[in-house]
Design a protein around this motif. Structure first.
Motif, PDB file in Angstrom:
ATOM      1  N   MET A   1       0.920  -1.157   0.035  1.00  0.00           N
ATOM      2  CA  MET A   1      -0.105   0.130  -0.032  1.00  0.00           C
ATOM      3  C   MET A   1       0.768   1.333   0.038  1.00  0.00           C
ATOM      4  O   MET A   1       0.347   2.063  -0.687  1.00  0.00           O
ATOM      5  N   TYR A   2       2.213   1.238   0.780  1.00  0.00           N
ATOM      6  CA  TYR A   2       2.911   2.351   0.788  1.00  0.00           C
ATOM      7  C   TYR A   2       3.266   2.525  -0.802  1.00  0.00           C
ATOM      8  O   TYR A   2       3.350   3.762  -1.179  1.00  0.00           O
ATOM      9  N   ARG A   3       3.798   1.583  -1.427  1.00  0.00           N
ATOM     10  CA  ARG A   3       4.351   1.596  -2.737  1.00  0.00           C
ATOM     11  C   ARG A   3       3.407   2.225  -3.645  1.00  0.00           C
ATOM     12  O   ARG A   3       3.434   3.001  -4.465  1.00  0.00           O
ATOM     13  N   ILE A   4       2.040   1.736  -3.794  1.00  0.00           N
ATOM     14  CA  ILE A   4       0.973   2.161  -4.752  1.00  0.00           C
ATOM     15  C   ILE A   4       0.589   3.777  -4.276  1.00  0.00           C
ATOM     16  O   ILE A   4       0.604   4.447  -5.047  1.00  0.00           O
ATOM     17  N   GLN A   5       0.492   4.139  -3.087  1.00  0.00           N
ATOM     18  CA  GLN A   5      -0.010   5.264  -2.524  1.00  0.00           C
ATOM     19  C   GLN A   5       1.141   6.410  -3.158  1.00  0.00           C
ATOM     20  O   GLN A   5       0.767   7.386  -3.430  1.00  0.00           O
ATOM     21  N   LYS A   6       2.505   5.965  -3.008  1.00  0.00           N
ATOM     22  CA  LYS A   6       3.348   6.850  -3.264  1.00  0.00           C
ATOM     23  C   LYS A   6       4.061   6.717  -4.521  1.00  0.00           C
ATOM     24  O   LYS A   6       5.275   7.303  -4.962  1.00  0.00           O
ATOM     25  N   GLY A   7       3.397   5.795  -5.468  1.00  0.00           N
ATOM     26  CA  GLY A   7       3.902   5.667  -6.823  1.00  0.00           C
ATOM     27  C   GLY A   7       5.262   5.153  -7.149  1.00  0.00           C
ATOM     28  O   GLY A   7       5.950   5.371  -7.842  1.00  0.00           O
ATOM     29  N   MET A   8       5.590   4.155  -6.060  1.00  0.00           N
ATOM     30  CA  MET A   8       6.808   3.386  -6.052  1.00  0.00           C
ATOM     31  C   MET A   8       6.540   2.338  -7.097  1.00  0.00           C
ATOM     32  O   MET A   8       5.789   1.603  -6.983  1.00  0.00           O
ATOM     33  N   HIS A   9       7.510   2.140  -7.975  1.00  0.00           N
ATOM     34  CA  HIS A   9       7.412   1.082  -9.016  1.00  0.00           C
ATOM     35  C   HIS A   9       8.127  -0.205  -8.352  1.00  0.00           C
ATOM     36  O   HIS A   9       9.085  -0.119  -7.716  1.00  0.00           O
ATOM     37  N   ILE A  10       7.602  -1.191  -8.895  1.00  0.00           N
ATOM     38  CA  ILE A  10       8.279  -2.354  -8.523  1.00  0.00           C
ATOM     39  C   ILE A  10       8.297  -3.404  -9.655  1.00  0.00           C
ATOM     40  O   ILE A  10       7.459  -3.473 -10.592  1.00  0.00           O
ATOM     41  N   LYS A  11       9.371  -4.312  -9.535  1.00  0.00           N
ATOM     42  CA  LYS A  11       9.584  -5.376 -10.583  1.00  0.00           C
ATOM     43  C   LYS A  11       8.952  -6.577 -10.239  1.00  0.00           C
ATOM     44  O   LYS A  11       9.503  -6.839  -9.025  1.00  0.00           O
ATOM     45  N   ASN A  12       8.524  -7.486 -10.997  1.00  0.00           N
ATOM     46  CA  ASN A  12       8.172  -8.796 -10.545  1.00  0.00           C
ATOM     47  C   ASN A  12       8.560  -9.687 -11.863  1.00  0.00           C
ATOM     48  O   ASN A  12       7.885  -9.829 -12.897  1.00  0.00           O
ATOM     49  N   PRO A  13       9.824 -10.252 -11.542  1.00  0.00           N
ATOM     50  CA  PRO A  13      10.582 -11.207 -12.700  1.00  0.00           C
ATOM     51  C   PRO A  13       9.625 -12.428 -12.951  1.00  0.00           C
ATOM     52  O   PRO A  13       9.602 -12.901 -14.076  1.00  0.00           O
ATOM     53  N   LEU A  14       8.503 -12.764 -12.105  1.00  0.00           N
ATOM     54  CA  LEU A  14       7.641 -14.078 -12.256  1.00  0.00           C
ATOM     55  C   LEU A  14       6.294 -13.666 -13.138  1.00  0.00           C
ATOM     56  O   LEU A  14       5.777 -14.713 -13.102  1.00  0.00           O
ATOM     57  N   LEU A  15       6.166 -12.475 -13.474  1.00  0.00           N
ATOM     58  CA  LEU A  15       4.800 -12.063 -14.012  1.00  0.00           C
ATOM     59  C   LEU A  15       4.257 -12.954 -14.856  1.00  0.00           C
ATOM     60  O   LEU A  15       3.104 -13.434 -14.582  1.00  0.00           O
ATOM     61  N   THR A  16       4.940 -13.246 -15.924  1.00  0.00           N
ATOM     62  CA  THR A  16       4.535 -13.773 -17.061  1.00  0.00           C
ATOM     63  C   THR A  16       4.298 -15.276 -16.855  1.00  0.00           C
ATOM     64  O   THR A  16       3.171 -15.761 -17.120  1.00  0.00           O
ATOM     65  N   GLU A  17       5.138 -16.011 -15.736  1.00  0.00           N
ATOM     66  CA  GLU A  17       4.831 -17.371 -15.354  1.00  0.00           C
ATOM     67  C   GLU A  17       3.609 -17.335 -14.673  1.00  0.00           C
ATOM     68  O   GLU A  17       2.795 -18.244 -14.846  1.00  0.00           O
ATOM     69  N   ILE A  18       3.446 -16.428 -13.907  1.00  0.00           N
ATOM     70  CA  ILE A  18       2.445 -16.234 -12.872  1.00  0.00           C
ATOM     71  C   ILE A  18       1.013 -16.341 -13.686  1.00  0.00           C
ATOM     72  O   ILE A  18       0.027 -16.884 -13.231  1.00  0.00           O
ATOM     73  N   LEU A  19       0.974 -15.297 -14.690  1.00  0.00           N
ATOM     74  CA  LEU A  19       0.070 -15.223 -15.467  1.00  0.00           C
ATOM     75  C   LEU A  19      -0.477 -16.336 -16.229  1.00  0.00           C
ATOM     76  O   LEU A  19      -1.642 -16.710 -16.367  1.00  0.00           O
ATOM     77  N   ASN A  20       0.276 -17.108 -16.739  1.00  0.00           N
ATOM     78  CA  ASN A  20       0.140 -18.420 -17.374  1.00  0.00           C
ATOM     79  C   ASN A  20      -0.214 -19.553 -16.533  1.00  0.00           C
ATOM     80  O   ASN A  20      -1.118 -20.273 -16.804  1.00  0.00           O
ATOM     81  N   ASP A  21       0.282 -19.687 -15.329  1.00  0.00           N
ATOM     82  CA  ASP A  21       0.028 -20.958 -14.590  1.00  0.00           C
ATOM     83  C   ASP A  21      -1.031 -20.694 -13.639  1.00  0.00           C
ATOM     84  O   ASP A  21      -1.751 -21.636 -13.103  1.00  0.00           O
ATOM     85  N   TYR A  22      -1.265 -19.379 -13.089  1.00  0.00           N
ATOM     86  CA  TYR A  22      -2.508 -19.038 -12.298  1.00  0.00           C
ATOM     87  C   TYR A  22      -3.480 -17.996 -12.903  1.00  0.00           C
ATOM     88  O   TYR A  22      -3.651 -17.226 -12.155  1.00  0.00           O
ATOM     89  N   LYS A  23      -3.907 -18.348 -13.951  1.00  0.00           N
ATOM     90  CA  LYS A  23      -4.914 -17.043 -14.717  1.00  0.00           C
ATOM     91  C   LYS A  23      -5.976 -16.993 -13.901  1.00  0.00           C
ATOM     92  O   LYS A  23      -6.442 -15.779 -13.633  1.00  0.00           O
TER      93      LYS A  23
END
Length: 685
Positions: free
Chosen positions: A340-362
């Motif tokens: 919530m801190y990150r989102i409220q203050k516009g802090m960007h985050i990297k998630n190297p697993l995004l593609t795999e998670i989207l594929n495996d846990y749609k």
């Protein structure tokens, strides 16, 4: 050229290589690192030139090594990263010809790269300025420029490379060669600064109430290194003064201030207070790994409410009962607070697993996307953040089988959700596993690897560790089969199981026993005091919420729980002004504070005959007729904080709990607390 010639001037080198003298000066830094590896040195004399000093044998070895090195062409992605870092590094416009010449590509290629870079910059609220005859540069705030630079380093510099890079510099070992893009981006900061900064963070790391994940530790080192570089270039950031005042009382602010004080001394410079604010934000926004079952910070209570709502939403959608899963609840609250801190203050985050998670846990991803929209009204969760939440729920829905024999070490730096999910999958798929320890990259040197039957890692270690199994964080079927094969081979050969406790329990045995007994005593004493002194006070008069709090504070002072009723009243009002304290869809108001005027932990309830209007945790006005009052001394032991945090979570754990606390009946609530705190203490002891 330097090995073949008897030295050369900077101008000769620049002319022969068709680059600027500035490029030669910059590249000579890397040359010195390479020469040092081969026990050679660079002799630079003004007016004479540059020459390599050392034995003929070492020069021959280096010459032979150079013949094995292939020229590396940058991929378009890497090329764009280099252009972007170059533009961010300087405030002056750069000609397209200069960029094309340095990267050995055409101006048309650079122009096409700039189109792609412009899209990246939009996500950081930065703008690419391109004018004919002027060149190209980036406009925007300094804080956004730093965010973009940090992103580049986190994306292209391998975590293991970075850690080894720092550690070997600290230990004065010869530095291994990094790939060209990593070297290029690490060149944005002074290497000697990284070592000083890493040591400074190490000094205060133990003061944090939680452990920094590796990615957060690295991010903090990079953030500080960039800050020092940019400050020395005259670039300053501005931090919102109102928000700075809000976070001044946090533990993270105190730690950030100590880090800044260390760095001011180390680098002989003055660092503005705005930088303390940004470091505090980094600490608050860091993904943390907590070994405690319950959160201890006051501001986590409204997050806990939201976490419970999200668990209920997902459970209903998937038709799975998740309400009794206390590990999911605790992990989710731990994760959501910095999110919530990150989102409220516009802090960007990297998630190297995004593609795999989207594929495996749609399905789960879509469910959580919908759940976040419903539970966190008005807050937009980026896909990267939702993907991390998916890992928590995926881990919770995997059923754990009964363990058997093997002890396993999992080395993983992708955060709470990933490591726990990987551990759960391993136990589910391989019932022979009796115990799994999750350890950090930074702890490698302290671990006795021989104490484990298996070492499994999500990171390639190259020469650092010879005998381990490399897997992806989400563990594919192929990887499971490979691990099962290795387990079967170990069982056939009768591999002896060693005690894992040898590697994770340190210190004098007598000291450990004393510490354990002290903790047991603290748990028992605090719980007993809370239960004996618990009261439900009835207020029949028509009073304002401020008058109710004043009455409560006077009662607490008479009971000798606090020594200054005005001071505690102010702390409670201050907390209320920071955000809603009413629990939505209930008649409960949860007032809580930590103060220097509180003598010991207390939990009391005030039942009102006449409800008052308060602001709920969803920022909506609501009617409350039950005030739950929770107080802690400013400097409390961890056991006290855990117990009160447990009660906080207990209040909203399910509808039965809410109904119990809304009953206003001392006997019913007291019995409920006795029962649950007894279970809590039994687990702890």
């Amino acid at each position: 050229m330097l090995l073949q010639e008897n030295g050369a001037t900077i101008q000769q080198l620049a002319s022969n290589l068709e680059v600027s003298g500035r490029t030669i000066h910059r590249d000579l830094k890397s040359v010195e690192d390479t020469l040092d590896y081969y026990q050679l040195s660079l002799n630079k004399k003004s007016g004479v030139g540059v020459k390599v000093n050392g034995s003929k044998e070492n020069k021959r070895k280096l010459s032979l090594a150079i013949t094995q090195v292939e020229h590396t062409d940058y991929t378009p992605d890497e090329r764009q990263a280099i252009i972007l870092s170059t533009l961010l590094e300087t405030s002056e416009p750069i000609k397209l010809f200069t960029l094309a010449n340095e990267l050995h590509v055409t101006i048309a290629t650079v122009s096409n790269d700039l189109d792609k870079i412009s899209e990246i910059l939009e996500t950081y609220e930065l703008k690419l300025i391109r004018k004919r005859g002027y060149g190209v540069n980036i406009s925007g705030s300094e804080s956004n420029k730093r965010s973009a630079l940090s992103f580049l380093i986190s994306k292209y510099v391998d975590e293991l490379d970075f850690i080894i890079f720092i550690k070997e510099n600290i230990e004065k070992k010869s530095k291994q060669q990094l790939d060209s893009i990593s070297e290029r981006l690490l060149g944005l900061v002074d290497q000697s600064k990284l070592v000083t900064i890493e040591k400074s963070i190490d000094h205060v790391r133990n003061e944090l109430p939680y452990e920094l994940a590796d990615s957060a530790h690295i991010g903090l080192v990079v953030h500080l290194a960039l800050a020092i570089e940019r400050l020395q270039q005259g670039e300053r950031i501005r931090f919102d003064l109102n928000y700075l005042n809000e976070i001044k009382d946090t533990k993270e602010y105190e730690i950030a201030k100590n880090i800044i004080n260390d760095l001011e001394v180390a680098f002989h410079m003055s660092i503005p207070k705005d930088e303390i604010g940004y470091i505090t934000m980094h600490l608050l926004g860091a993904k943390i790994r907590s070994d405690h079952d319950y959160l201890v910070e006051e501001s986590s209570l409204d997050i806990a409410f939201k976490a419970r709502e999200l668990i209920n939403y997902v459970g209903d959608r998937l038709e799975v009962n998740l309400t009794e899963n206390k590990h999911l609840f605790n992990d989710l609250v731990t994760h959501l607070k910095p999110t919530m801190y990150r989102i409220q203050k516009g802090m960007h985050i990297k998630n190297p697993l995004l593609t795999e998670i989207l594929n495996d846990y749609k399905e789960l991803f879509i469910t959580l996307e919908d759940g976040c929209k419903e539970v966190f009204l008005g807050t937009e969760f980026p896909q990267e953040e939702i993907a991390y939440l998916v890992l928590h729920f995926a881990s919770a829905t995997i059923r754990r089988e009964e363990p058997s024999e093997l002890t396993v070490l999992v080395i993983c730096s992708s955060g709470i959700g990933t490591s726990k999910m990987l551990a759960t999958r391993l136990i589910q798929e391989i019932p022979e596993i009796a115990k799994i320890d999750n350890r950090s990259l930074f702890e490698l040197d302290e671990i006795n690897l021989n104490s484990y039957n298996l070492v499994i890692s999500t990171i390639a270690f190259r020469e650092k560790i010879s005998n381990y199994i490399l897997v992806s964080p989400i563990l594919t079927e192929k990887e499971i089969d490979r691990i099962k094969t290795i387990v079967r081979q170990q069982r056939k050969t009768g591999a002896k199981k060693q005690l894992v406790t040898e590697s994770i329990v340190e210190g004098d045995p007598q000291e450990r026993i004393v510490t354990r007994l002290q903790r047991m005593q603290n748990y028992s004493k605090v719980t007993l005091d809370l239960l004996i002194e618990f009261k439900v006070h009835s207020i029949k008069e028509i009073l304002t919420k401020e008058e109710i709090l004043e009455v409560a504070c006077e009662n607490l002072k008479e009971a000798q729980n606090i020594n200054n009723s005005a001071g505690v009243f102010k702390a409670l009002v201050t907390r209320e002004n920071l955000g809603g304290i009413g629990i939505p869809d209930t008649s409960l108001a949860l007032y809580h504070a930590r103060s220097e005027f509180v003598r010991k932990p207390s939990f009391t309830i005030y039942a009102l005959e006449h409800p008052v209007t308060i602001v709920g945790m969803d920022d909506q006005d609501m009617q409350a007729n039950t005030f739950l009052l929770m107080l802690l001394p400013e400097h409390s032991n961890s056991e006290s904080m855990e117990i009160l945090s447990y009660i906080s979570g207990l209040i909203i754990s399910d509808q039965q709990s809410i109904t119990t606390f809304q009953s206003q009946q001392e006997s019913i609530i007291s019995q409920f607390l006795y029962q649950h705190l007894n279970s809590f203490i039994n687990d702890k002891l």
